[in-house]
Design a protein around this motif. Sequence first.
Motif, PDB file in Angstrom:
ATOM      1  N   ASN A 181     -16.974  60.389  24.573  1.00  0.00           N
ATOM      2  CA  ASN A 181     -16.504  61.702  24.934  1.00  0.00           C
ATOM      3  C   ASN A 181     -16.301  62.729  24.048  1.00  0.00           C
ATOM      4  OD1 ASN A 181     -13.745  63.458  25.757  1.00  0.00           O
ATOM      5  ND2 ASN A 181     -15.091  63.057  27.565  1.00  0.00           N
ATOM      6  N   ALA A 182     -16.978  63.755  24.056  1.00  0.00           N
ATOM      7  CA  ALA A 182     -17.253  64.714  23.033  1.00  0.00           C
ATOM      8  C   ALA A 182     -16.120  65.614  22.846  1.00  0.00           C
ATOM      9  CB  ALA A 182     -18.447  65.849  23.302  1.00  0.00           C
ATOM     10  N   LEU A 233      -9.731  64.254  18.130  1.00  0.00           N
ATOM     11  CA  LEU A 233      -9.421  63.360  17.150  1.00  0.00           C
ATOM     12  C   LEU A 233      -9.822  63.710  15.733  1.00  0.00           C
ATOM     13  CD1 LEU A 233     -10.363  59.744  18.546  1.00  0.00           C
ATOM     14  CD2 LEU A 233      -8.165  60.384  18.044  1.00  0.00           C
ATOM     15  N   GLY A 234     -10.739  64.483  15.544  1.00  0.00           N
ATOM     16  CA  GLY A 234     -11.168  64.855  14.322  1.00  0.00           C
ATOM     17  C   GLY A 234      -9.964  65.774  13.395  1.00  0.00           C
ATOM     18  N   ALA A 285     -20.529  67.045  17.519  1.00  0.00           N
ATOM     19  CA  ALA A 285     -21.559  67.854  17.353  1.00  0.00           C
ATOM     20  C   ALA A 285     -22.818  67.571  17.835  1.00  0.00           C
ATOM     21  CB  ALA A 285     -21.556  68.425  15.747  1.00  0.00           C
ATOM     22  N   GLU A 286     -23.230  66.248  17.593  1.00  0.00           N
ATOM     23  CA  GLU A 286     -24.539  65.951  18.133  1.00  0.00           C
ATOM     24  C   GLU A 286     -24.559  65.794  19.297  1.00  0.00           C
ATOM     25  OE1 GLU A 286     -24.881  62.479  15.633  1.00  0.00           O
ATOM     26  OE2 GLU A 286     -25.606  63.424  13.896  1.00  0.00           O
ATOM     27  N   PRO A 293      -9.670  55.802  23.195  1.00  0.00           N
ATOM     28  CA  PRO A 293     -10.914  55.050  23.657  1.00  0.00           C
ATOM     29  C   PRO A 293     -11.658  55.814  24.428  1.00  0.00           C
ATOM     30  CG  PRO A 293      -8.554  55.156  24.938  1.00  0.00           C
ATOM     31  CD  PRO A 293      -8.195  55.741  23.447  1.00  0.00           C
ATOM     32  N   LEU A 294     -11.348  57.152  24.632  1.00  0.00           N
ATOM     33  CA  LEU A 294     -12.252  57.933  25.072  1.00  0.00           C
ATOM     34  C   LEU A 294     -13.435  58.530  24.072  1.00  0.00           C
ATOM     35  CD1 LEU A 294     -10.112  60.347  27.371  1.00  0.00           C
ATOM     36  CD2 LEU A 294     -11.391  58.494  28.170  1.00  0.00           C
ATOM     37  N   ALA A 295     -12.807  58.512  22.877  1.00  0.00           N
ATOM     38  CA  ALA A 295     -13.777  58.860  21.713  1.00  0.00           C
ATOM     39  C   ALA A 295     -14.985  57.498  21.666  1.00  0.00           C
ATOM     40  CB  ALA A 295     -13.058  59.070  20.626  1.00  0.00           C
TER      41      ALA A 295
END
Length: 222
Positions: free
Chosen positions: A57-58, A64-65, A89-90, A51-53
């Motif tokens: 949230n970076a 997660l990645g 990254a962006e 949910p943060l992603a």
Amino acid sequence: MLQRRCVSLLLALVVAATPQVVPARVSTELAKAMELASEGDLAPADCRWQPLAERGNADSLFNLGWLYRNGNGVAADDGRARELWQAAAEKGHAEAQMALGTLYSMQRDDPESFAQAVRWFRAAASQGVEDALLILLDYADAGNQQAADAVAGLVEQRKVGVRVLISVDDGNIRAQPSTKSPVLITLPRNSELLKLDDQGKWIRVWVPPLRDTGWAFHSLFK
């Protein structure tokens, strides 16, 4: 059971999403997710990061990645890992930039993928990720012009390197870290170079007159 737990955590975040409490709540959720992940409890960590992603949230996107890259608690999916790292990254996340560059570099035979690898290694190096700079230097040493241009750009923008001055009358800069290596250029005392890396008593430097790198023995510098 896992789906219900994820839904419960998502609802908790939504309820807490007011301007006064979001930062503290996000911080708490990130800390708990990291604690769970460090203990090997990756599925609940995924629930907290997800949910943060989704809210951008970076750190959560980056973490997660890794779950998708390694197949920890979720089905392994390099495409999904790339999407998550790209988003982080962006947003300027240096570790995600490094991870994304590494993922793209695995497809070196594809010119477009390799160009993306160089792009993200350069971004990470500009934020002080030393390994990213070393990878670019290795590519440049192998004759890759894209990497050489990336290193040149980083140096010229003063994003990397430590200023050093030659302290002898004639300082030989060599192609490789060996006295048997050809001399690229001999520089006078007080010539300014930028230290990029070292290998034992040899220092890899950026040589402005050559707009390229070379190696110098440590005794050449103050």
